[in-house]
Design an enzyme around this catalytic site. Structure first.
Site, mmCIF file in Angstrom:
data_model
loop_
_atom_site.group_PDB
_atom_site.id
_atom_site.type_symbol
_atom_site.label_atom_id
_atom_site.label_comp_id
_atom_site.label_asym_id
_atom_site.label_seq_id
_atom_site.Cartn_x
_atom_site.Cartn_y
_atom_site.Cartn_z
ATOM 1 N N GLN B 264 52.582 26.162 10.852
ATOM 2 C CA GLN B 264 51.825 25.363 9.737
ATOM 3 C C GLN B 264 52.253 23.859 9.964
ATOM 4 O OE1 GLN B 264 48.872 25.702 7.874
ATOM 5 N NE2 GLN B 264 48.897 27.864 9.154
ATOM 6 N N HIS B 267 50.090 20.997 12.414
ATOM 7 C CA HIS B 267 48.677 20.996 11.416
ATOM 8 C C HIS B 267 48.938 19.381 11.415
ATOM 9 C CE1 HIS B 267 45.523 24.076 12.368
ATOM 10 N NE2 HIS B 267 46.548 24.797 11.498
ATOM 11 N N GLU B 332 48.190 28.660 0.084
ATOM 12 C CA GLU B 332 46.436 28.942 1.115
ATOM 13 C C GLU B 332 46.699 30.016 1.524
ATOM 14 O OE1 GLU B 332 45.727 25.902 3.821
ATOM 15 O OE2 GLU B 332 43.779 26.515 4.756
ATOM 16 N N HIS B 333 47.790 29.999 2.549
ATOM 17 C CA HIS B 333 48.087 30.547 3.329
ATOM 18 C C HIS B 333 49.411 31.913 2.384
ATOM 19 C CE1 HIS B 333 46.515 28.461 6.373
ATOM 20 N NE2 HIS B 333 45.887 29.552 6.696
ATOM 21 N N ASP B 366 44.340 32.967 11.053
ATOM 22 C CA ASP B 366 43.531 31.281 11.644
ATOM 23 C C ASP B 366 41.909 31.646 13.393
ATOM 24 O OD1 ASP B 366 45.087 30.005 10.120
ATOM 25 O OD2 ASP B 366 46.073 29.148 11.742
ATOM 26 N N HIS B 425 11.314 27.002 -29.240
ATOM 27 C CA HIS B 425 12.035 28.136 -28.876
ATOM 28 C C HIS B 425 11.694 29.638 -29.965
ATOM 29 C CE1 HIS B 425 14.135 25.106 -26.464
ATOM 30 N NE2 HIS B 425 15.099 25.936 -25.808
#
Lengths: 434, 434
Positions: B264, B267, B332-333, B366, B425
C-alpha cells in the site's frame, strides 16, 4: 376562475425533442452564497459542538435553549404522541408501517460466498450501518408518512441506532410526526434543523452522536449541507420537485387522471405533472376535468401554477411512442393507466416507481402500498433507485486464498503488478508462490 | 540508509483513541479556488461543447487537435494494442478478466415481485444503466487493472454503452491500458481528461455522448468535477489515499507482512499502512524486516515517507481488541493474517475488502482474485461498498393494485393524506374506493 392553460405537445412533431427538453429543464443551480454560509455553519459546529448548535437553533428557530439536553425529546414524549393519536389515524399509520415493513423485508441483502476447486473462498459479507441520522423538516412540510418511509427500511436493515432531527420552530413540534417516529422505532429525537443539524449528525457534538449516513428531505440549506458533508458520512439523493408522468390509453375516467395530476401538482409550484395519451379527445376530456375540479381543491393556487408552468398534455401516435417519451423523462412516478400495463412495463427502462393499471393511483404508493415514496427525481432514475433497505446495508468483499490458490493467483498478480511497476505488490504476491 | 521510524501505539493506553484519531486524520479540505476553476470549465463545456473540450485538451495535454473526431481512438487501435501485447501479459490480463467477471456475475441483481391475497402485485424491476463513462488517468498512474475493475462489472450489469476517457499527454497513450479496454469490451475511447472530460461525459457534446454515470479515479480536478456534476449524472465514491490494516497473531513470516505493508505504501506518500498484533516481539520483527527490505524497493522513497508519516504498529492485548480497532478504522483493505480468520471476520463490521489467512496477500485482490479493487477509503466503509455490478443497475418499484386492493389501500391512504392536508392525494385515492 379562468380556465387553466396547459402546454400541449405532439410527439410526432419535428421539434418535439427540443420542446420536451425545454419543458423538463429546471434551474437548480448551486448558489455560491448559500454554499459559503453553510460551510461556515458546518465549520462552527465542528469547532464548537453543542454551543454552536444551540446558538443557531435559538437564532433560526426562535427558541431559548440554554442546555443541549433540552434539545432531546424524551421517549415518553414520543410514546404519548402515539397514545394521543385518534384511533383512525393510529390504525392507518399502523397499516402503512406494516406494509412498508413487509415490502422492505424483500429488499434485505444477504451475505454469500463460494469455494473454488483449489479451496479458495470468495464472497461478500453484508453488514448494517451502525448509526443513521434521519432529517425531518419542520412546519407545514412535516409528513409522518416520510418518517415511516425513511425509518422503517433502516430498522429492517438492522441499523443499530436511528437518530431523528426535526426543527421545532418556536418550540412547536408536530404530534403526528412524533407518533410516526415512535411507531417506526426511532431511537432518539433532537429538535434541531437546518445545516446545523446536518453538521451535528455528520461530525457529532458532546450531545448529538455522529452517524454514518444522513437521509431525509430538507430545504436548500439542508440539501447543501448534505452535499458538503458527503464523504464524511453517506447521504441519500438530493430530492428535486416531485413529478408524475401518466400514460393513458384514453379509457380511464378523466376525473381520476385529472386528480392524479393534481396529486403531484399540489406538492409545490415547481412540481411537474405530465399526461401522455394516444387519444387526443381524451386529452381534451382530462383538460375539462381539470377545469371542473380545480375550483374544488384546497390548494388550487399551487396546482394552477404547477400545471400552467410545468405541466403538459402530450399526444403520441401509439403506446410505444409513449414509452419512448417516458424513457427520456425518467420520471419519479410513472402511472401506466392502460389495459395491459405489464406489456408496457417491459419496455420502461427508467422510472422511480411504476404504478400499473387504472386502480393504482400514485397516492396509494405515497402512503401505504408498501414500496418507498422516497424516489429519484429530475431524471435521476436514469442512474438511481428508490430508497430501500439496501441503502442502510453495505458490502465487504471476502477473499480467503488456499495455499494452492495463492500459488496460482500469485503468478498472475506478479506479472500484472510488474506491468504497472508496482514491485512491492509483485513481491508480496511472489512470497506466497510455492 | 537510516532505519525507518514508525509510530508505535498501544491500544490499552488511556490516550489511545485520541492517538488513533490523530493517526487517521487526513486533511482533504475542499479547495475553493479549484472548485471555482472547475465550475468555469464545466460551464464552458456545457456552452461550447466540442470547441471547449478541444481547447482545454490542447492547452492542458499539450496537443494540437483541430477536429473533435481526432479525439476518438478507432476500434482498430484498441485491437492492435491487445494483439501486440506480450503473450505472458495477455494471458495474465485474460485470467484476471475472467475471474473478475465470474465474481461479478454473483452480484447481479434480479427483478422480483409477489402477489397479495387480494391480487395486488408488488415488486422491484432491475434495469441496467444505458450508458456509462469510465475515467482513466493518464501518465504514470495509468493502471490496466483499474480498467478491468471498472469496466467488467458495468458490462456484466448489461450497460448498453461504455465510454472510456483517458488523457493522452503529448498524444501519448498507454498500450496496456488500451489493451485492457479492448479486453473488457469498452465501446468507445476518447483521449481527453481532466474536468473537461468529466463535463463532456456529464452533459454531452456534439461528439461525446452524455452518460448516466461516471466512474473511475482521477486527480483533484477530476474528483472535484465529479462532485459538481453529481445529480446530473451518478458518480462512484471519491477515492482518498489507499490504506491497509493488517491484524496478525504474530505467526506469519514478518517479511511477508512487511511487504504487504509496502504494497500500500508504495502507492503514494499519503497511503496508510497499519499493523496490529497481540505480539509485541512480532511488531519488532516486522520492523526489522521493513528496514531489511526497504533498501531493495524501487519506490523506497515513497514507502519511507508513507510509513513514517502515516504508518503505525499497534500492540493490542488480544484479537478482540484488534477487531475493535479495525471497526473504528473501517479500512479499505483488511488482512486477517491469523490462524482462524473466519472467527475474527464474524465480528468485523466495517471494511472494504477482507483478506483472510496468511496466504491471502492484499495484492492478489488488487489484480486477479475476482472481487473489485475499487473500494471505500478514508473510513467510508462505514457506509459504502466496493464497486460492483449493483452500481451499474438500478431499481424501479412496481405497484399493481387490484380493484379490491385499491379499495382497501385507498381508505388508509385517504386518512393519512388528509392528516397531511394533501387533499388531491386523498381524493385521487378515494376515486378508487368502491
Amino acid at each position: 376562475m379562468s380556465d387553466i392553460n396547459i402546454t400541449r405537445l405532439d410527439a410526432s412533431s419535428a421539434d418535439f425533442n427540443r420542446q420536451l427538453q425545454h419543458l423538463l429543464a429546471f434551474d437548480d443551480a448551486d448558489d455560491l452564497e448559500i454554499h459559503q454560509r453553510v460551510l461556515a455553519i458546518i465549520a462552527d459546529v465542528r469547532n464548537n459542538g453543542d454551543k454552536a448548535v444551540i446558538d443557531y437553533t435559538n437564532r433560526f428557530d426562535h427558541r431559548a435553549v440554554t442546555r443541549a439536553s433540552e434539545l432531546e425529546l424524551s421517549p415518553e414524549t414520543l410514546k404519548s404522541a402515539w397514545n394521543n393519536l385518534p384511533a383512525e389515524q393510529a390504525q392507518a399509520l399502523q397499516t402503512a408501517a406494516d406494509r412498508i415493513r413487509a415490502y422492505a423485508e424483500h429488499q434485505k441483502m444477504e451475505s454469500w460466498q463460494y469455494t473454488e476447486a483449489d479451496g479458495t473462498v470468495l464472497g461478500q459479507k453484508i453488514t448494517p450501518l451502525d448509526r443513521v441520522g434521519l432529517y425531518v423538516p419542520g412546519g407545514k412540510a412535516a409528513y409522518p408518512s416520510s418518517v415511516l418511509m425513511n425509518a422503517i427500511p433502516a430498522k429492517v436493515a438492522g441499523v443499530g441506532e436511528l437518530i431523528m432531527v426535526v426543527p421545532a420552530p418556536g418550540g412547536e413540534t408536530n404530534e403526528l410526526v412524533l407518533a410516526a417516529a415512535y411507531l417506526a422505532g426511532v431511537d432518539r429525537v433532537f429538535t434541531i434543523g437546518g445545516a446545523q443539524a446536518v453538521a451535528a449528525l455528520a461530525y457529532g457534538t458532546e450531545t448529538i452522536p455522529a452517524v454514518a449516513k444522513i437521509v431525509g428531505p430538507g430545504n436548500i440549506y439542508v440539501a447543501t449541507a448534505k452535499k458538503l458533508v458527503f464523504g464524511q458520512v453517506g447521504i441519500d439523493m438530493i430530492a428535486g420537485p416531485s413529478e408524475i408522468l401518466i400514460i393513458c390509453d384514453g379509457k380511464t375516467n378523466p376525473d381520476w387522471i385529472a386528480m392524479d395530476l393534481f396529486s403531484q401538482a399540489e406538492h409545490d409550484e415547481n412540481a411537474q405533472s405530465i399526461l401522455i395519451s394516444t387519444d387526443v379527445a381524451f386529452l381534451g376530456a382530462v383538460e375539462l376535468s381539470i377545469n371542473k375540479l380545480l375550483p374544488t381543491m384546497e390548494r388550487a393556487g399551487i396546482i394552477r401554477t404547477s400545471l400552467t408552468t410545468r405541466g403538459a398534455l402530450i399526444k403520441v401516435s401509439d403506446l410505444n411512442a409513449a414509452v419512448d417519451v417516458a424513457n427520456i423523462i425518467a420520471p419519479e412516478h410513472l402511472e401506466l393507466s392502460v389495459e395491459d400495463p405489464e406489456a408496457l412495463c417491459k419496455n420502461i427502462r427508467h422510472a422511480g416507481a411504476i404504478f400499473m393499471g387504472r386502480y393504482t393511483a400514485e397516492a396509494l404508493g405515497d402512503y401505504c402500498a408498501g414500496p418507498n415514496h422516497v424516489l429519484p427525481t429530475s431524471s435521476t432514475a436514469r442512474f438511481s433507485s428508490p430508497l430501500g433497505v439496501y441503502d442502510f446495508q453495505k458490502r465487504s468483499s471476502l477473499i480467503n486464498c488456499s495455499q494452492a490458490g495463492a500459488d496460482t493467483l500469485g503468478k498472475t498478480a506478479s506479472i500484472l503488478a510488474r506491468g504497472e511497476s508496482l514491485t512491492a505488490h509483485a513481491r508480496s504476491a511472489e512470497f506466497r508462490i510455492k
